[in-house]
Design an enzyme around this catalytic site. Structure first.
Site, PDB file in Angstrom:
ATOM      1  N   ARG A 252       0.860  -1.179   0.000  1.00  0.00           N
ATOM      2  CA  ARG A 252       0.000   0.000   0.000  1.00  0.00           C
ATOM      3  C   ARG A 252       0.901   1.235   0.000  1.00  0.00           C
ATOM      4  NH1 ARG A 252      -1.979   0.458   5.350  1.00  0.00           N
ATOM      5  NH2 ARG A 252      -0.650   2.289   5.523  1.00  0.00           N
ATOM      6  N   HIS A 256      -3.225   4.456   4.870  1.00  0.00           N
ATOM      7  CA  HIS A 256      -4.395   3.570   4.988  1.00  0.00           C
ATOM      8  C   HIS A 256      -5.649   4.263   4.464  1.00  0.00           C
ATOM      9  CE1 HIS A 256      -7.184   0.656   6.641  1.00  0.00           C
ATOM     10  NE2 HIS A 256      -7.770   1.606   7.337  1.00  0.00           N
ATOM     11  N   TYR A 265       4.435   4.726  11.414  1.00  0.00           N
ATOM     12  CA  TYR A 265       4.710   3.296  11.580  1.00  0.00           C
ATOM     13  C   TYR A 265       5.530   2.685  10.440  1.00  0.00           C
ATOM     14  CZ  TYR A 265       0.455   3.118   8.671  1.00  0.00           C
ATOM     15  OH  TYR A 265      -0.491   3.310   7.682  1.00  0.00           O
TER      16      TYR A 265
END
Length: 359
Positions: A252, A256, A265
Protein backbone atom coordinates in the site's frame (compact mmCIF):
# COMPACT_ATOMS: atom_id res chain seq x y z
CA UNK A 1 -1.50 -28.33 -1.51
CA UNK A 2 1.42 -26.25 -0.21
CA UNK A 3 2.22 -22.99 -2.00
CA UNK A 4 5.50 -22.48 -3.81
CA UNK A 5 8.44 -21.44 -1.63
CA UNK A 6 8.66 -18.07 -3.34
CA UNK A 7 5.84 -15.96 -4.83
CA UNK A 8 5.16 -16.80 -8.46
CA UNK A 9 6.71 -14.13 -10.71
CA UNK A 10 6.60 -13.97 -14.51
CA UNK A 11 7.91 -10.41 -14.98
CA UNK A 12 10.67 -9.09 -12.76
CA UNK A 13 10.64 -5.56 -11.32
CA UNK A 14 12.77 -4.51 -14.31
CA UNK A 15 10.06 -5.68 -16.73
CA UNK A 16 12.06 -8.61 -18.04
CA UNK A 17 10.50 -12.09 -18.16
CA UNK A 18 11.71 -14.55 -15.55
CA UNK A 19 12.57 -18.14 -16.46
CA UNK A 20 8.96 -19.14 -15.78
CA UNK A 21 7.63 -16.09 -17.58
CA UNK A 22 9.36 -16.99 -20.81
CA UNK A 23 7.00 -19.95 -21.21
CA UNK A 24 3.90 -18.95 -19.27
CA UNK A 25 3.14 -15.31 -20.01
CA UNK A 26 -0.54 -14.59 -20.81
CA UNK A 27 -1.51 -13.62 -24.35
CA UNK A 28 -0.58 -10.13 -25.53
CA UNK A 29 -4.19 -8.97 -25.71
CA UNK A 30 -4.79 -10.02 -22.11
CA UNK A 31 -1.71 -8.09 -20.97
CA UNK A 32 -2.79 -5.02 -22.93
CA UNK A 33 -6.27 -5.23 -21.44
CA UNK A 34 -4.76 -5.47 -17.99
CA UNK A 35 -2.42 -2.56 -18.58
CA UNK A 36 -5.29 -0.36 -19.77
CA UNK A 37 -7.22 -1.35 -16.65
CA UNK A 38 -4.30 -0.44 -14.40
CA UNK A 39 -3.87 2.97 -16.06
CA UNK A 40 -7.56 3.65 -15.43
CA UNK A 41 -7.33 2.34 -11.86
CA UNK A 42 -4.35 4.58 -11.03
CA UNK A 43 -6.15 7.63 -12.42
CA UNK A 44 -9.33 6.68 -10.54
CA UNK A 45 -7.37 6.43 -7.28
CA UNK A 46 -5.81 9.85 -7.84
CA UNK A 47 -9.18 11.43 -8.66
CA UNK A 48 -10.90 9.92 -5.63
CA UNK A 49 -8.10 11.15 -3.35
CA UNK A 50 -8.53 14.65 -4.80
CA UNK A 51 -12.27 14.50 -4.12
CA UNK A 52 -11.53 13.80 -0.45
CA UNK A 53 -9.41 16.95 -0.24
CA UNK A 54 -12.24 18.89 -1.89
CA UNK A 55 -14.76 17.66 0.68
CA UNK A 56 -16.74 15.57 -1.82
CA UNK A 57 -15.80 12.25 -0.23
CA UNK A 58 -15.82 11.52 3.48
CA UNK A 59 -12.96 9.05 3.26
CA UNK A 60 -11.03 7.14 0.62
CA UNK A 61 -8.84 4.05 1.09
CA UNK A 62 -6.54 4.21 -1.92
CA UNK A 63 -5.30 1.10 -3.73
CA UNK A 64 -2.41 3.02 -5.30
CA UNK A 65 0.34 0.43 -5.82
CA UNK A 66 -2.12 -2.44 -5.71
CA UNK A 67 -3.65 -1.84 -9.15
CA UNK A 68 -2.39 -5.15 -10.54
CA UNK A 69 -4.33 -7.06 -7.86
CA UNK A 70 -7.43 -4.94 -8.43
CA UNK A 71 -7.51 -5.35 -12.19
CA UNK A 72 -6.53 -9.03 -12.27
CA UNK A 73 -9.28 -9.94 -9.79
CA UNK A 74 -11.92 -8.50 -12.13
CA UNK A 75 -10.32 -9.67 -15.37
CA UNK A 76 -10.22 -13.40 -14.54
CA UNK A 77 -13.97 -13.60 -13.90
CA UNK A 78 -16.71 -14.50 -16.38
CA UNK A 79 -20.01 -12.64 -16.61
CA UNK A 80 -21.86 -15.17 -14.42
CA UNK A 81 -19.25 -15.07 -11.65
CA UNK A 82 -19.39 -12.98 -8.47
CA UNK A 83 -16.84 -10.65 -6.90
CA UNK A 84 -16.88 -9.81 -3.18
CA UNK A 85 -14.70 -6.75 -2.47
CA UNK A 86 -13.48 -4.88 0.59
CA UNK A 87 -13.62 -1.13 1.19
CA UNK A 88 -10.22 -0.74 -0.58
CA UNK A 89 -11.32 -2.54 -3.74
CA UNK A 90 -13.20 0.26 -5.48
CA UNK A 91 -10.86 0.03 -8.49
CA UNK A 92 -11.69 -3.67 -8.83
CA UNK A 93 -15.41 -2.90 -8.86
CA UNK A 94 -14.89 -0.24 -11.55
CA UNK A 95 -12.80 -2.73 -13.55
CA UNK A 96 -15.68 -5.18 -13.21
CA UNK A 97 -17.93 -2.64 -14.94
CA UNK A 98 -19.22 -0.57 -12.05
CA UNK A 99 -20.10 3.07 -12.57
CA UNK A 100 -17.36 5.02 -10.74
CA UNK A 101 -19.81 7.49 -9.22
CA UNK A 102 -22.02 4.72 -7.87
CA UNK A 103 -18.99 2.81 -6.60
CA UNK A 104 -17.97 5.84 -4.52
CA UNK A 105 -21.51 6.38 -3.22
CA UNK A 106 -20.90 4.49 0.02
CA UNK A 107 -17.73 6.46 0.75
CA UNK A 108 -19.59 9.71 0.10
CA UNK A 109 -22.30 8.63 2.50
CA UNK A 110 -25.37 9.22 0.34
CA UNK A 111 -26.52 5.66 -0.42
CA UNK A 112 -26.52 2.20 1.13
CA UNK A 113 -24.10 0.41 -1.18
CA UNK A 114 -23.96 2.78 -4.12
CA UNK A 115 -24.57 0.21 -6.87
CA UNK A 116 -26.85 -2.72 -7.63
CA UNK A 117 -25.02 -5.85 -6.43
CA UNK A 118 -27.23 -8.15 -8.48
CA UNK A 119 -26.78 -6.18 -11.69
CA UNK A 120 -22.99 -6.16 -11.37
CA UNK A 121 -22.71 -9.51 -9.59
CA UNK A 122 -20.53 -7.71 -7.08
CA UNK A 123 -21.18 -7.76 -3.35
CA UNK A 124 -21.37 -4.43 -1.49
CA UNK A 125 -18.13 -2.81 -0.40
CA UNK A 126 -17.47 -3.93 3.17
CA UNK A 127 -15.80 -1.87 5.87
CA UNK A 128 -15.77 -4.49 8.68
CA UNK A 129 -12.85 -6.84 8.10
CA UNK A 130 -13.64 -10.25 6.60
CA UNK A 131 -17.42 -10.13 7.03
CA UNK A 132 -17.88 -10.47 3.26
CA UNK A 133 -16.08 -13.82 3.17
CA UNK A 134 -18.86 -15.98 4.70
CA UNK A 135 -21.31 -14.19 2.38
CA UNK A 136 -19.12 -15.07 -0.60
CA UNK A 137 -19.00 -18.71 0.49
CA UNK A 138 -22.78 -18.75 0.82
CA UNK A 139 -23.24 -17.51 -2.74
CA UNK A 140 -20.73 -20.07 -4.02
CA UNK A 141 -22.38 -22.89 -2.07
CA UNK A 142 -25.81 -21.93 -3.42
CA UNK A 143 -24.46 -21.87 -6.98
CA UNK A 144 -23.03 -25.36 -6.54
CA UNK A 145 -26.33 -26.69 -5.19
CA UNK A 146 -28.14 -25.24 -8.22
CA UNK A 147 -25.67 -26.82 -10.61
CA UNK A 148 -24.42 -23.47 -11.92
CA UNK A 149 -20.89 -22.88 -13.23
CA UNK A 150 -20.55 -19.73 -11.11
CA UNK A 151 -17.29 -19.06 -9.29
CA UNK A 152 -17.00 -16.48 -6.51
CA UNK A 153 -13.80 -14.51 -5.98
CA UNK A 154 -13.61 -13.06 -2.47
CA UNK A 155 -11.05 -10.34 -1.78
CA UNK A 156 -9.55 -9.43 1.58
CA UNK A 157 -6.39 -7.96 3.07
CA UNK A 158 -3.73 -9.43 5.31
CA UNK A 159 -5.43 -7.96 8.38
CA UNK A 160 -8.59 -9.93 7.59
CA UNK A 161 -6.70 -13.23 8.00
CA UNK A 162 -6.59 -12.50 11.74
CA UNK A 163 -10.39 -12.33 11.94
CA UNK A 164 -12.63 -15.23 12.87
CA UNK A 165 -14.78 -14.72 9.78
CA UNK A 166 -11.79 -15.58 7.58
CA UNK A 167 -11.25 -18.94 9.24
CA UNK A 168 -14.95 -19.76 9.43
CA UNK A 169 -15.33 -18.98 5.72
CA UNK A 170 -12.39 -21.19 4.74
CA UNK A 171 -13.61 -24.07 6.88
CA UNK A 172 -17.19 -23.93 5.56
CA UNK A 173 -15.99 -23.60 1.97
CA UNK A 174 -13.72 -26.62 2.33
CA UNK A 175 -16.31 -28.83 4.02
CA UNK A 176 -18.99 -28.02 1.46
CA UNK A 177 -16.62 -27.91 -1.52
CA UNK A 178 -17.75 -24.42 -2.49
CA UNK A 179 -16.40 -22.94 -5.76
CA UNK A 180 -14.81 -19.88 -4.20
CA UNK A 181 -11.36 -18.31 -4.61
CA UNK A 182 -10.07 -16.44 -1.56
CA UNK A 183 -7.73 -13.69 -2.75
CA UNK A 184 -5.65 -12.11 0.02
CA UNK A 185 -3.99 -8.82 -0.94
CA UNK A 186 -1.08 -8.81 1.46
CA UNK A 187 -0.07 -5.14 1.42
CA UNK A 188 2.12 -5.66 4.53
CA UNK A 189 0.03 -3.66 7.00
CA UNK A 190 -3.30 -4.01 8.80
CA UNK A 191 -3.63 -0.24 9.12
CA UNK A 192 -0.49 0.28 11.26
CA UNK A 193 0.17 -3.34 12.30
CA UNK A 194 2.96 -4.94 10.22
CA UNK A 195 2.63 -8.48 8.93
CA UNK A 196 5.22 -9.77 11.41
CA UNK A 197 2.85 -8.84 14.23
CA UNK A 198 -0.06 -10.65 12.58
CA UNK A 199 1.37 -14.01 11.58
CA UNK A 200 4.57 -16.07 11.75
CA UNK A 201 3.42 -18.54 9.09
CA UNK A 202 5.80 -18.93 6.10
CA UNK A 203 3.13 -17.14 4.05
CA UNK A 204 -0.55 -16.34 4.37
CA UNK A 205 -1.14 -18.83 1.54
CA UNK A 206 -0.03 -21.58 3.95
CA UNK A 207 -3.13 -20.93 6.07
CA UNK A 208 -5.26 -22.91 3.62
CA UNK A 209 -3.49 -26.20 4.40
CA UNK A 210 -5.14 -26.58 7.79
CA UNK A 211 -8.54 -26.51 6.12
CA UNK A 212 -7.64 -28.76 3.21
CA UNK A 213 -7.52 -25.84 0.76
CA UNK A 214 -4.62 -25.54 -1.70
CA UNK A 215 -2.79 -22.24 -1.53
CA UNK A 216 -0.46 -20.27 -3.74
CA UNK A 217 1.49 -17.05 -3.32
CA UNK A 218 2.15 -14.68 -6.18
CA UNK A 219 3.94 -11.38 -6.74
CA UNK A 220 1.05 -8.95 -6.38
CA UNK A 221 2.80 -6.29 -8.46
CA UNK A 222 3.17 -8.61 -11.44
CA UNK A 223 -0.04 -8.49 -13.47
CA UNK A 224 1.09 -11.32 -15.73
CA UNK A 225 1.67 -13.65 -12.78
CA UNK A 226 -1.59 -12.61 -11.14
CA UNK A 227 -3.57 -13.36 -14.28
CA UNK A 228 -1.95 -16.77 -14.52
CA UNK A 229 -2.37 -17.78 -10.89
CA UNK A 230 -5.85 -16.35 -10.38
CA UNK A 231 -7.24 -17.67 -13.66
CA UNK A 232 -5.88 -21.10 -12.76
CA UNK A 233 -7.54 -20.94 -9.34
CA UNK A 234 -10.84 -19.87 -10.90
CA UNK A 235 -10.64 -22.68 -13.45
CA UNK A 236 -10.02 -25.29 -10.75
CA UNK A 237 -12.91 -24.02 -8.64
CA UNK A 238 -15.18 -24.06 -11.70
CA UNK A 239 -14.10 -27.61 -12.53
CA UNK A 240 -15.35 -28.84 -9.15
CA UNK A 241 -12.04 -28.92 -7.28
CA UNK A 242 -13.38 -26.80 -4.42
CA UNK A 243 -12.06 -23.61 -2.83
CA UNK A 244 -8.66 -22.10 -3.57
CA UNK A 245 -6.51 -19.63 -1.61
CA UNK A 246 -4.23 -17.10 -3.32
CA UNK A 247 -2.00 -14.57 -1.58
CA UNK A 248 -0.79 -11.58 -3.60
CA UNK A 249 2.34 -9.95 -2.14
CA UNK A 250 1.94 -6.22 -2.75
CA UNK A 251 2.23 -2.90 -0.93
CA UNK A 252 0.00 0.00 0.00
CA UNK A 253 2.01 2.97 -1.27
CA UNK A 254 -0.26 5.62 0.21
CA UNK A 255 -1.67 5.89 3.72
CA UNK A 256 -4.40 3.57 4.99
CA UNK A 257 -6.93 6.36 4.37
CA UNK A 258 -6.82 10.14 4.26
CA UNK A 259 -7.24 10.07 8.07
CA UNK A 260 -4.04 8.05 8.56
CA UNK A 261 -0.47 9.23 9.14
CA UNK A 262 1.61 6.39 7.72
CA UNK A 263 4.90 8.05 8.71
CA UNK A 264 4.22 7.00 12.30
CA UNK A 265 4.71 3.30 11.58
CA UNK A 266 6.82 2.91 8.40
CA UNK A 267 9.89 4.53 6.89
CA UNK A 268 10.33 6.50 3.68
CA UNK A 269 13.02 4.05 2.59
CA UNK A 270 10.54 1.17 2.81
CA UNK A 271 8.00 3.01 0.69
CA UNK A 272 10.67 4.00 -1.85
CA UNK A 273 11.83 0.40 -2.21
CA UNK A 274 8.31 -0.78 -2.96
CA UNK A 275 7.59 2.14 -5.28
CA UNK A 276 10.44 0.84 -7.45
CA UNK A 277 8.32 -2.29 -8.01
CA UNK A 278 5.41 -0.27 -9.42
CA UNK A 279 3.09 -2.67 -11.29
CA UNK A 280 2.31 -0.18 -14.08
CA UNK A 281 5.95 0.59 -14.82
CA UNK A 282 6.86 -3.10 -14.75
CA UNK A 283 4.26 -4.13 -17.31
CA UNK A 284 4.71 -1.05 -19.51
CA UNK A 285 8.46 -1.74 -19.71
CA UNK A 286 7.81 -5.27 -20.93
CA UNK A 287 5.08 -4.30 -23.41
CA UNK A 288 7.19 -1.56 -24.99
CA UNK A 289 10.29 -3.76 -25.17
CA UNK A 290 8.30 -6.40 -27.03
CA UNK A 291 6.69 -3.90 -29.39
CA UNK A 292 3.21 -4.69 -28.03
CA UNK A 293 2.62 -1.14 -26.74
CA UNK A 294 3.40 2.04 -28.68
CA UNK A 295 2.88 5.73 -27.96
CA UNK A 296 -0.44 5.91 -29.81
CA UNK A 297 -1.97 3.02 -27.90
CA UNK A 298 -0.58 4.28 -24.59
CA UNK A 299 -2.11 7.71 -25.30
CA UNK A 300 -5.47 6.06 -26.00
CA UNK A 301 -5.32 4.26 -22.66
CA UNK A 302 -4.48 7.53 -20.88
CA UNK A 303 -7.35 9.32 -22.64
CA UNK A 304 -9.80 6.58 -21.60
CA UNK A 305 -8.55 6.86 -18.01
CA UNK A 306 -9.07 10.63 -18.10
CA UNK A 307 -12.64 10.03 -19.22
CA UNK A 308 -13.20 7.81 -16.17
CA UNK A 309 -11.78 10.58 -13.98
CA UNK A 310 -13.99 13.19 -15.64
CA UNK A 311 -17.13 11.11 -15.15
CA UNK A 312 -16.16 10.52 -11.54
CA UNK A 313 -15.45 14.20 -10.91
CA UNK A 314 -18.61 15.45 -12.60
CA UNK A 315 -20.81 12.90 -10.87
CA UNK A 316 -19.39 13.48 -7.41
CA UNK A 317 -19.66 17.25 -7.76
CA UNK A 318 -23.44 17.02 -8.14
CA UNK A 319 -25.23 17.69 -4.87
CA UNK A 320 -27.68 15.01 -3.79
CA UNK A 321 -30.71 15.73 -1.63
CA UNK A 322 -30.90 12.75 0.73
CA UNK A 323 -34.21 11.19 1.70
CA UNK A 324 -34.09 10.21 5.40
CA UNK A 325 -36.74 7.54 4.79
CA UNK A 326 -34.16 5.60 2.76
CA UNK A 327 -32.45 4.71 6.04
CA UNK A 328 -35.45 2.54 6.85
CA UNK A 329 -37.01 1.76 3.47
CA UNK A 330 -34.48 -0.85 2.37
CA UNK A 331 -33.75 -2.75 5.60
CA UNK A 332 -36.64 -5.23 5.45
CA UNK A 333 -39.39 -5.76 2.89
CA UNK A 334 -41.85 -5.42 5.79
CA UNK A 335 -40.58 -2.92 8.39
CA UNK A 336 -40.31 -4.18 11.96
CA UNK A 337 -42.13 -2.33 14.76
CA UNK A 338 -38.79 -0.97 15.93
CA UNK A 339 -38.05 0.51 12.49
CA UNK A 340 -41.52 2.07 12.31
CA UNK A 341 -40.93 3.63 15.73
CA UNK A 342 -37.50 4.93 14.77
CA UNK A 343 -38.83 6.40 11.52
CA UNK A 344 -41.52 8.25 13.47
CA UNK A 345 -38.84 9.71 15.75
CA UNK A 346 -36.85 10.93 12.74
CA UNK A 347 -39.96 12.55 11.20
CA UNK A 348 -40.72 14.25 14.52
CA UNK A 349 -37.18 15.57 14.85
CA UNK A 350 -37.17 16.88 11.29
CA UNK A 351 -40.52 18.60 11.70
CA UNK A 352 -39.29 20.28 14.89
CA UNK A 353 -36.14 21.43 13.12
CA UNK A 354 -38.17 22.90 10.26
CA UNK A 355 -40.42 24.78 12.70
CA UNK A 356 -37.44 26.20 14.57
CA UNK A 357 -35.85 27.32 11.30
CA UNK A 358 -38.90 29.40 10.32
CA UNK A 359 -38.58 33.16 10.90
Amino acid sequence: MLPSKMPVMLLGPDGRPTAAGTAHLPADDELLRGFAGMVAARRFNDQASALVRQGRLAVYPSSHGQEACQVAAAQVLDAEDWLFPTYRDTAAVVARGGDPVEVLGLLKGDWHSGYDPYGLRVGPLTTPLATQLPHAVGVAHAARLRGERTVVLAMCGDGATSEGDFHEALNFAAVFHAPVVFFVQNNQYAISVPLARQSVAPSLAHKGVGYGIPGEQVDGNDLAALLGVLSGAVARARAGEGPQLVEGRTYRIQAHTNADDATRYRTDDEVTAWAAKDPLVRLETYLRAEGILDDARAAAFTEAAEEVARRTRDGMNRDVEPDPDDLFRFVYSRPTPQLVEQLAVVHDELSRTELEARP
